[in-house]
Design a protein around this motif. Structure first.
Motif, mmCIF file in Angstrom:
data_model
loop_
_atom_site.group_PDB
_atom_site.id
_atom_site.type_symbol
_atom_site.label_atom_id
_atom_site.label_comp_id
_atom_site.label_asym_id
_atom_site.label_seq_id
_atom_site.Cartn_x
_atom_site.Cartn_y
_atom_site.Cartn_z
ATOM 1 N N LYS A 141 71.464 35.109 82.966
ATOM 2 C CA LYS A 141 70.147 34.730 83.470
ATOM 3 C C LYS A 141 70.209 33.325 84.080
ATOM 4 C CE LYS A 141 67.591 37.620 80.183
ATOM 5 N NZ LYS A 141 66.543 37.668 79.133
ATOM 6 N N HIS A 142 69.990 33.251 85.391
ATOM 7 C CA HIS A 142 70.086 31.963 86.077
ATOM 8 C C HIS A 142 69.021 30.975 85.599
ATOM 9 C CE1 HIS A 142 72.739 34.080 88.928
ATOM 10 N NE2 HIS A 142 73.194 32.876 89.212
ATOM 11 N N SER A 143 67.875 31.472 85.190
ATOM 12 C CA SER A 143 66.833 30.571 84.698
ATOM 13 C C SER A 143 67.313 29.848 83.440
ATOM 14 C CB SER A 143 65.551 31.352 84.407
ATOM 15 O OG SER A 143 65.785 32.376 83.444
ATOM 16 N N ALA A 144 68.053 30.557 82.586
ATOM 17 C CA ALA A 144 68.599 29.931 81.376
ATOM 18 C C ALA A 144 69.666 28.911 81.734
ATOM 19 C CB ALA A 144 69.177 31.005 80.449
ATOM 20 N N LEU A 145 70.490 29.222 82.745
ATOM 21 C CA LEU A 145 71.511 28.274 83.202
ATOM 22 C C LEU A 145 70.853 26.996 83.703
ATOM 23 C CD1 LEU A 145 74.401 27.480 83.995
ATOM 24 C CD2 LEU A 145 74.088 28.791 86.117
ATOM 25 N N ALA A 146 69.785 27.145 84.479
ATOM 26 C CA ALA A 146 69.080 25.973 85.002
ATOM 27 C C ALA A 146 68.500 25.141 83.871
ATOM 28 C CB ALA A 146 67.975 26.415 85.957
ATOM 29 N N ARG A 147 67.920 25.794 82.866
ATOM 30 C CA ARG A 147 67.333 25.054 81.750
ATOM 31 C C ARG A 147 68.408 24.336 80.935
ATOM 32 N NH1 ARG A 147 64.448 29.835 80.960
ATOM 33 N NH2 ARG A 147 65.432 30.205 78.932
ATOM 34 N N VAL A 148 69.555 24.984 80.757
ATOM 35 C CA VAL A 148 70.635 24.363 79.994
ATOM 36 C C VAL A 148 71.142 23.116 80.711
ATOM 37 C CG1 VAL A 148 73.050 24.623 79.308
ATOM 38 C CG2 VAL A 148 71.399 26.405 78.738
ATOM 39 N N ILE A 149 71.327 23.198 82.027
ATOM 40 C CA ILE A 149 71.833 22.037 82.765
ATOM 41 C C ILE A 149 70.800 20.914 82.775
ATOM 42 C CG2 ILE A 149 72.588 21.215 85.023
ATOM 43 C CD1 ILE A 149 73.984 23.814 85.474
#
Length: 346
Positions: free
Chosen positions: A12-20
């Protein structure tokens, strides 16, 4: 496993964005998040792109990412931008940097603030690479500010380092002598259609030949006539030397991009064949551990100094000749030393 990490690993790209974002802001729990992701890493090729401002780094990264996508590979891009003196955020973070890949979710682009670290590489960059690697990106590109010889920091993050030099830039080529020359695995003369490109290529070639035997990014370089890998006299793969090639590109027309990617692939093969990739990873983790130790130790010492009245109180005492800097340090560190001694006592 946290839900956020589970979502990232699920693609999930949204999770990747939140993690970064969490990593960049050093938000509570970011260390635990990175720790959870670590075991899922070690699969991506990490390419560093550095060089002087105006060399065309962003344009080349854009075209390279598009070419990787055409080959069916997924890409993550981290662009390190100068920090705002007011907000601490990335000054250039709002600009359109990846026009060729707009709307392609398999090219994840993130602009990050340099936060004042040398060479424009924040401590968070390594953690962001970890997140992209764990996510499953095939290629991760780290593009730096282009702030001069301190760009050597990128070596700690990238498997392959590409140094861009604009044509006709004698000063830029001379600048390479100060340190960047030693970290490049491939040199790119971008905007090769402009006057001075041939001269710049010749200058680079002469300087690289003069560097023969220098340490560089992956050990001493072997002098070969055709570029690429030069084996030693016994043909032992572990003793092969990488001779940094020079690639000419016109990035805004995608010229030379395929050749550039081919050189990156050759270097990746070289790292795998010689076993240098593993040694490189060991060196990178050693540098990361040392950095984290320094950061955490600084926080502990700062807290202890505050408990002793703070730096201004210590300076006042030194100025009054009531004590001296060495004694101040000994007094601040004494409780920490006592704890360590008690911990290590038989």
């Amino acid at each position: 496993m946290s839900d956020l990490v589970a979502d990232l690993l699920a693609g999930k790209h949204s999770a990747l964005a939140r993690v970064i974002t969490k990593i960049e802001n050093r938000a509570p729990g970011y260390r635990e998040t990175v720790s959870e992701l670590h075991q899922h890493t070690g699969h991506a090729d990490v390419v560093g792109v550095t060089g002087s401002p105006g060399a065309g780094k962003s344009t080349l990264v854009d075209k390279v990412a598009a070419e990787y996508r055409d080959r069916g590979l997924t890409v993550g891009v981290i662009a390190i931008d100068p920090s705002s003196p007011y907000s601490g955020g990335a000054v250039l973070g709002d600009r359109i940097r990846m026009a060729s890949n707009a709307g392609d979710m398999d090219v994840f682009f993130r602009s990050m603030s340099a936060r004042g670290s040398l060479g424009g590489l924040s401590t968070a960059t390594t953690d962001a690479v970890t997140a992209l690697d764990a996510f499953g990106k095939d290629v991760i590109i780290v593009e730096t500010v282009g702030a001069g010889q301190n760009e050597v920091d990128i070596v700690r993050t990238a498997d392959t380092v590409a140094v861009l030099v604009p044509p006709g830039s004698g000063d830029d080529v001379q600048m390479l002598k100060a340190g960047i020359l030693e970290i490049g695995d491939v040199f790119v003369v971008n905007k090769a259609d402009l006057d001075g490109a041939d001269r710049t290529v010749q200058q680079l070639r002469e300087m690289l030949q003069g560097r023969g035997g220098g340490a560089g990014h992956h050990g001493a370089m072997a002098a070969t006539d055709e570029g690429g890998v030069g084996p030693d006299t016994e043909g032992d793969a572990a003793d092969e030397r990488w001779d940094p090639p020079i690639v000419e590109t016109v990035a805004n027309r995608s010229e030379g991009v395929e050749e550039f990617i081919s050189v990156l692939e050759d270097h990746a093969d070289y790292l795998d064949r010689t076993g240098k990739r593993e040694q490189q990873a060991r060196d990178r983790f050693a540098a990361e551990i040392r950095t984290l130790l320094r950061e955490d130790a600084n926080e502990l010492v700062s807290g202890e100094l505050d408990r002793h009245g703070g730096i201004e109180s210590a300076v006042d005492a030194v100025m009054a000749r009531e004590t001296d800097p060495y004694t101040v340090v000994d007094e601040v560190l004494a409780p920490l030393r006592e704890c360590l001694d008690a911990e290590n006592a038989p």
